[in-house]
Design a protein around this motif. Structure first.
Motif, PDB file in Angstrom:
ATOM      1  N   LEU A 158      10.385  16.593  -5.854  1.00 43.18           N
ATOM      2  CA  LEU A 158      10.850  17.679  -6.719  1.00 43.18           C
ATOM      3  C   LEU A 158      10.383  17.501  -8.156  1.00 43.18           C
ATOM      4  O   LEU A 158      10.295  18.471  -8.909  1.00 43.18           O
ATOM      5  N   PHE A 159      10.058  16.268  -8.534  1.00 46.13           N
ATOM      6  CA  PHE A 159       9.763  15.939  -9.919  1.00 46.13           C
ATOM      7  C   PHE A 159       8.269  15.729 -10.155  1.00 46.13           C
ATOM      8  O   PHE A 159       7.868  15.119 -11.140  1.00 46.13           O
ATOM      9  N   GLN A 160       7.455  16.232  -9.226  1.00 44.58           N
ATOM     10  CA  GLN A 160       6.012  16.157  -9.367  1.00 44.58           C
ATOM     11  C   GLN A 160       5.435  17.565  -9.435  1.00 44.58           C
ATOM     12  O   GLN A 160       6.022  18.506  -8.884  1.00 44.58           O
ATOM     13  N   PRO A 161       4.309  17.769 -10.111  1.00 48.81           N
ATOM     14  CA  PRO A 161       3.814  19.127 -10.400  1.00 48.81           C
ATOM     15  C   PRO A 161       3.373  19.932  -9.182  1.00 48.81           C
ATOM     16  O   PRO A 161       3.486  21.151  -9.174  1.00 48.81           O
ATOM     17  N   GLN A 162       2.895  19.313  -8.138  1.00 49.17           N
ATOM     18  CA  GLN A 162       2.407  20.038  -6.974  1.00 49.17           C
ATOM     19  C   GLN A 162       3.564  20.613  -6.159  1.00 49.17           C
ATOM     20  O   GLN A 162       4.697  20.180  -6.318  1.00 49.17           O
ATOM     21  N   PRO A 163       3.304  21.594  -5.262  1.00 48.42           N
ATOM     22  CA  PRO A 163       4.368  22.119  -4.395  1.00 48.42           C
ATOM     23  C   PRO A 163       5.096  20.978  -3.697  1.00 48.42           C
ATOM     24  O   PRO A 163       4.495  19.963  -3.304  1.00 48.42           O
ATOM     25  N   GLU A 170       7.891  12.250 -14.798  1.00 49.55           N
ATOM     26  CA  GLU A 170       6.812  11.263 -14.806  1.00 49.55           C
ATOM     27  C   GLU A 170       6.850  10.453 -13.515  1.00 49.55           C
ATOM     28  O   GLU A 170       7.846   9.781 -13.227  1.00 49.55           O
ATOM     29  N   GLN A 171       5.776  10.564 -12.730  1.00 47.10           N
ATOM     30  CA  GLN A 171       5.619   9.783 -11.506  1.00 47.10           C
ATOM     31  C   GLN A 171       6.834   9.907 -10.588  1.00 47.10           C
ATOM     32  O   GLN A 171       7.328   8.921 -10.033  1.00 47.10           O
ATOM     33  N   GLY A 172       7.288  11.161 -10.426  1.00 42.77           N
ATOM     34  CA  GLY A 172       8.377  11.420  -9.496  1.00 42.77           C
ATOM     35  C   GLY A 172       9.753  11.063 -10.007  1.00 42.77           C
ATOM     36  O   GLY A 172      10.704  11.004  -9.216  1.00 42.77           O
ATOM     37  N   ILE A 231      22.013  12.607  -7.838  1.00 43.31           N
ATOM     38  CA  ILE A 231      21.437  12.415  -9.160  1.00 43.31           C
ATOM     39  C   ILE A 231      19.923  12.336  -9.025  1.00 43.31           C
ATOM     40  O   ILE A 231      19.384  12.069  -7.950  1.00 43.31           O
ATOM     41  N   ALA A 232      19.239  12.606 -10.128  1.00 42.11           N
ATOM     42  CA  ALA A 232      17.772  12.600 -10.116  1.00 42.11           C
ATOM     43  C   ALA A 232      17.245  11.177 -10.168  1.00 42.11           C
ATOM     44  O   ALA A 232      17.869  10.292 -10.769  1.00 42.11           O
ATOM     45  N   PRO A 233      16.086  10.927  -9.566  1.00 44.06           N
ATOM     46  CA  PRO A 233      15.471   9.603  -9.692  1.00 44.06           C
ATOM     47  C   PRO A 233      15.114   9.326 -11.154  1.00 44.06           C
ATOM     48  O   PRO A 233      14.660  10.216 -11.876  1.00 44.06           O
ATOM     49  N   GLY A 234      15.351   8.108 -11.584  1.00 47.12           N
ATOM     50  CA  GLY A 234      15.077   7.745 -12.975  1.00 47.12           C
ATOM     51  C   GLY A 234      16.264   7.926 -13.896  1.00 47.12           C
ATOM     52  O   GLY A 234      16.217   7.528 -15.065  1.00 47.12           O
ATOM     53  N   ILE A 235      17.324   8.551 -13.396  1.00 48.71           N
ATOM     54  CA  ILE A 235      18.503   8.833 -14.212  1.00 48.71           C
ATOM     55  C   ILE A 235      19.539   7.716 -14.050  1.00 48.71           C
ATOM     56  O   ILE A 235      19.823   7.282 -12.927  1.00 48.71           O
ATOM     57  N   ASP A 236      20.103   7.280 -15.157  1.00 46.41           N
ATOM     58  CA  ASP A 236      21.156   6.277 -15.134  1.00 46.41           C
ATOM     59  C   ASP A 236      22.508   6.990 -15.061  1.00 46.41           C
ATOM     60  O   ASP A 236      22.830   7.817 -15.924  1.00 46.41           O
ATOM     61  N   LEU A 237      23.279   6.672 -14.040  1.00 47.42           N
ATOM     62  CA  LEU A 237      24.539   7.370 -13.800  1.00 47.42           C
ATOM     63  C   LEU A 237      25.469   7.302 -15.007  1.00 47.42           C
ATOM     64  O   LEU A 237      26.027   8.314 -15.442  1.00 47.42           O
ATOM     65  N   GLU A 238      25.648   6.138 -15.567  1.00 50.27           N
ATOM     66  CA  GLU A 238      26.601   5.993 -16.681  1.00 50.27           C
ATOM     67  C   GLU A 238      26.059   6.619 -17.961  1.00 50.27           C
ATOM     68  O   GLU A 238      26.737   7.409 -18.622  1.00 50.27           O
ATOM     69  N   ARG A 239      24.830   6.265 -18.339  1.00 51.51           N
ATOM     70  CA  ARG A 239      24.272   6.702 -19.624  1.00 51.51           C
ATOM     71  C   ARG A 239      23.940   8.189 -19.645  1.00 51.51           C
ATOM     72  O   ARG A 239      24.255   8.907 -20.609  1.00 51.51           O
TER      73      ARG A 239
END
Length: 525
Positions: free
Chosen positions: A510-515, A422-424, A479-487
């Motif tokens: 990488l997290f958006q639908p377009q190329p 969602e939104q990158g 780590i991916a954007p939006g991801i909490d390292l601990e949780r």
């Protein structure tokens, strides 16, 4: 010589109790279904042949057909093969200790056929050292019943170097498949979607005086086959069965009865296929594709790599910068996936299974993309025994041990994992029940300590985190954007990983639908 053409029933009657039978194929490609079905029917009706040993290099099932026809308690008492991921009946028999089961690396098995054909006692190779195939660990044994048996594989030192010795396996029967057979018995494989190791297995059979049974689609007149197209000379074949129902029992693949593009007879016009949806598998493939380099030769393993990476390369217009290969011997083109692993359309080349494995074991590819089931703090990876499932090695060990860069593609957890982009950013909608980052892998398919000792590059790629194998062990580097390292990462692991001081966040593209601009990234690498 025409009496060599017999019925499938007659061919099944040539196999005796206690025989060692070798079959050639991959997934359902080149499965001699007419003969295999007749053999199974004979056993179910007569209780014979029984106590067979089945030998096969690649997996040869599509979950229903193929060498699963041998999968009956009493019919087969020992199996020596490499892969059963598409063979649920075989995996059940192995797990239930209903058969003695040995798993050998796929490439070593096809090379072993050549050694056997040459009259050698076996094959020496470093492939398999430090993995479950090594007799100092499990020796390729896949269940408790097999652990009661003496070693099949030996650990030896030759000229000061550690090696594994894979012994010759005396054969009684070899079953192969082709397209045409003339009245002299000469066999072609024109319409097969792979070249495989047909001739080497046949020559191995002849070394032991074994019977060679062949299934074909067409019987043609003597002299009508171009000599360069003959895969097996007729003098090497004992009996030939002409399939009476090719649509059912001589399918080119599991999904197609026949497609001329799959054997290279035609080339289809370039088409713009719809991009894959941005789901979990594509996301993992995208993250992994960042390691592509200009001019690299890559290998795609079964699962996520073969199913999505070729499509991503096409979507991102990277085809001119990358040479895709698969262990079956195909180069370039558009790969199929799933139960049709190992084939493709619009290929640039197709070589034999054995020759491809010579390349993987010798020169090695620049990058291999492989699926994975578990990783531990040593950097060991398990892809061969996952809970109650025992898919086996296939070409995994041959390829990962010799590639310059290994990129494992795996979801972070399994069984119920749901994500959303969602939104990158990445969001974990529902966490998987099964953890894959464990204190000790269930089986060592890839030895992280040996990889570190020889300086091999390795990345373990998931949808939310990337680990890099460094001298000190696997290190969390992204780590991916939006991801909490601990949780979302540390709390979902069964060991505390090393964390890079330069821990970074992946590009939101990488997290958006377009190329996502992989072509520009690769050109800069």
């Amino acid at each position: 010589m025409n009496n060599r053409f017999i019925s499938a029933h007659a061919a099944a009657n040539l196999i005796k109790n206690g025989d060692t039978v070798c079959t050639v194929g991959m997934t359902l490609i080149s499965a001699a279904e007419s003969i295999l079905k007749a053999l199974e029917a004979r056993f179910l009706q007569e209780g014979a042949p029984r106590d067979l040993t089945l030998v096969h290099a690649a997996g040869q099932c599509d979950r229903q057909r193929g060498n699963q026809h041998f999968a009956h308690p009493g019919m087969t008492t020992r199996i020596i093969g490499s892969h059963w991921g598409l063979a649920p009946r075989w995996m059940a028999m192995i797990n239930n200790n209903e058969v003695e089961a040995w798993c050998l690396p796929q490439g070593q098995m096809v090379h072993l056929y050549g050694a056997m054909a040459a009259g050698l006692p076996g094959r020496l190779s470093p492939v398999g050292l430090g993995t479950f195939v090594d007799p100092r660990i499990e020796g390729g044994r896949m269940n408790a019943r097999t652990r009661e048996q003496p070693n099949l594989i030996e650990h030896v030192t030759f000229r000061g170097e550690e090696m594994l010795f894979y012994p010759a396996i005396p054969l009684d029967v070899v079953i192969v498949r082709g397209t045409h057979a003339d009245e002299a018995g000469n066999l072609t494989t024109d319409e097969e979607a792979m070249k495989l190791e047909v001739l080497h297995a046949v020559l191995a059979a002849k070394r032991y005086g074994a019977k060679v049974l062949a299934q074909v689609k067409y019987r043609v007149a003597s002299g009508s086959l171009h000599p360069k197209k003959v895969t097996v000379p007729g003098t090497l074949i004992d009996a030939i069965v002409v399939c009476d129902d090719p649509e059912e029992d001589h399918r080119q693949t599991s999904s197609w009865a026949f497609d001329p593009a799959l054997c290279g007879d035609i080339r289809l016009p370039a088409s713009e296929s719809a991009p894959l949806p941005l789901d979990l598998r594509k996301l993992i493939g995208r993250i992994a594709c960042r390691y592509l380099t200009p001019g690299c030769v890559i290998n795609l393993g079964t699962g996520i790599p073969n199913d999505v990476i070729g499509a991503i390369i096409h979507e991102e217009q990277l085809g001119d910068q990358v040479t895709i290969t698969v262990e079956s011997g195909i180069y370039g083109g558009q790969q199929t996936g799933g139960t049709d692993f190992g084939i493709g359309r619009n290929l640039s080349a197709m070589i034999s299974h054995q020759d491809q494995m010579l390349y993987y074991n010798g020169a090695g590819v620049d990058i291999t993309f492989m699926g994975a089931g578990e990783m531990d703090p040593h950097g060991h990876v398990n892809a061969t025994r996952l809970g109650a499932s025992c898919p086996g090695a296939g070409g995994f060990i041959d390829i990962t041990q010799n590639a310059r860069h290994v990129v494992f593609c795996s979801s972070f957890t399994a069984k119920g994992l749901e994500i959303a982009c969602e939104q990158g950013e990445l969001r974990i909608v529902h966490e998987g029940e099964v953890r894959k980052l464990v204190p000790q892998v269930n089986q060592i398919s890839y030895n992280g300590e040996l990889a570190r000792a020889k300086g091999q590059t390795m990345h373990y790629v998931t949808e939310r985190a990337v680990f890099e194998l460094r001298p000190e062990g696997p290190v969390l580097v992204e780590i991916a954007p939006g991801i909490d390292l601990e949780r979302d990462i540390l709390a979902q692991m069964d060991f505390r990983p090393l964390i890079a001081p330069e821990l970074s966040v992946m590009d939101s593209a990488l997290f958006q639908p377009q190329p996502c601009g992989l072509a520009a990234r690769v050109s800069r690498s």
